[in-house]
Design a protein around this motif. Structure first.
Motif, short mmCIF file in Angstrom:
data_model
loop_
_atom_site.label_atom_id
_atom_site.label_comp_id
_atom_site.label_asym_id
_atom_site.label_seq_id
_atom_site.Cartn_x
_atom_site.Cartn_y
_atom_site.Cartn_z
N ALA A 1 -39.51 -1.38 -74.57
CA ALA A 1 -38.89 -0.50 -75.57
C ALA A 1 -37.80 -1.19 -76.38
O ALA A 1 -37.49 -0.76 -77.49
N ALA A 2 -37.22 -2.24 -75.86
CA ALA A 2 -36.08 -2.89 -76.51
C ALA A 2 -36.54 -3.82 -77.63
O ALA A 2 -37.69 -4.28 -77.66
N GLN A 3 -35.63 -4.10 -78.51
CA GLN A 3 -35.92 -5.10 -79.55
C GLN A 3 -36.08 -6.47 -78.87
O GLN A 3 -35.60 -6.66 -77.75
N PRO A 4 -36.78 -7.41 -79.50
CA PRO A 4 -37.18 -8.64 -78.79
C PRO A 4 -36.06 -9.43 -78.10
O PRO A 4 -36.23 -9.86 -76.97
N GLN A 5 -34.90 -9.59 -78.75
CA GLN A 5 -33.85 -10.38 -78.11
C GLN A 5 -33.31 -9.68 -76.86
O GLN A 5 -33.17 -10.29 -75.80
N LEU A 6 -33.03 -8.39 -76.98
CA LEU A 6 -32.56 -7.64 -75.82
C LEU A 6 -33.65 -7.56 -74.76
O LEU A 6 -33.38 -7.66 -73.56
N GLY A 7 -34.91 -7.42 -75.19
CA GLY A 7 -36.02 -7.39 -74.25
C GLY A 7 -36.12 -8.68 -73.45
O GLY A 7 -36.41 -8.66 -72.25
N ALA A 8 -35.86 -9.81 -74.11
CA ALA A 8 -35.89 -11.10 -73.41
C ALA A 8 -34.75 -11.20 -72.40
O ALA A 8 -34.95 -11.71 -71.29
N VAL A 9 -33.57 -10.69 -72.76
CA VAL A 9 -32.44 -10.69 -71.81
C VAL A 9 -32.78 -9.80 -70.62
O VAL A 9 -32.56 -10.18 -69.46
N LEU A 10 -33.35 -8.62 -70.89
CA LEU A 10 -33.74 -7.71 -69.80
C LEU A 10 -34.81 -8.35 -68.91
O LEU A 10 -34.77 -8.20 -67.68
N ALA A 11 -35.74 -9.06 -69.52
CA ALA A 11 -36.77 -9.77 -68.73
C ALA A 11 -36.10 -10.81 -67.84
O ALA A 11 -36.45 -10.95 -66.66
#
Length: 195
Positions: free
Chosen positions: A138-148
């Motif tokens: 659900a997150a935008q790509p940069q935040l999604g990568a940090v969450l990953a």
């Protein structure tokens, strides 16, 4: 006269899971450096890792984490191909989070809920890693990568716990997975924050 047994020191061959993990982690770092789609490619892996533990737990044989890795890697790969070819509008991360539900139900059907010391931990892990996977999608790509990256690091702690406890999965699996998780998690966070 009795012989005194001297404990054997662990050799390099005893660390084969770590060596294999370093090779796999290096491959993942190469993908992170070259492709630049960290959240899309690595977000689904969080639920995949939780699914591996659930499958091994449902079967009740720790060594089955290795074949579970192969099976669930194939599932997530198929989801990626279907998404790329626009045959399935479902994000692979969402699909893998949903895969956790039948795996958990399988554990319930096999009456693993009677294991009051481990079943709640596996359930909590499935829920937590599933939610984190959905947040990556659900997150935008940069935040999604940090969450990953956070998901990988958290799963590395999960692996360390299981390695110490000697439950659910085999120790070579938890060692392998922990090293991969720590290497890839750090690389994901560094790549996301460097942009």
């Amino acid at each position: 006269m009795t012989e005194r047994l001297v404990p054997r020191r662990a050799g390099l061959t005893d660390r084969w899971p770590t060596a294999l993990a370093i090779v796999c982690g290096s491959g993942a770092i190469t993908v992170i450096a070259l492709v630049g789609r960290e959240a899309e490619l690595f977000g689904p892996a969080i639920a995949t890792m939780a699914g591996i533990y659930l499958m091994a737990y449902a079967v009740g044989r720790p060594w089955t984490a290795w074949p579970a890795f192969v099976v669930l890697s194939a599932v997530v790969s198929v989801l990626h191909v279907l998404r790329q070819s626009q045959l399935l509008p479902l994000d692979p991360a969402t699909g893998m989070a949903f895969v956790l539900v039948p795996l958990w139900l399988w554990a319930v059907a096999r009456r693993r809920f009677t294991d009051v010391g481990t079943f709640p931990i596996q359930t909590g892990g499935a829920v937590g890693f599933g939610v984190l996977t959905l947040l990556c999608a659900a997150a935008q790509p940069q935040l999604g990568a940090v969450l990953a990256g956070i998901g990988f690091l958290a799963h590395g702690v999960w692996d360390a716990y299981h390695f110490t406890a000697g439950k659910v999965v085999s120790r070579p699996w938890s060692e392998f997975c922990a090293v991969v998780d720590l290497v890839v998690g750090a690389a994901l966070i560094v790549a996301a924050t460097a942009r």
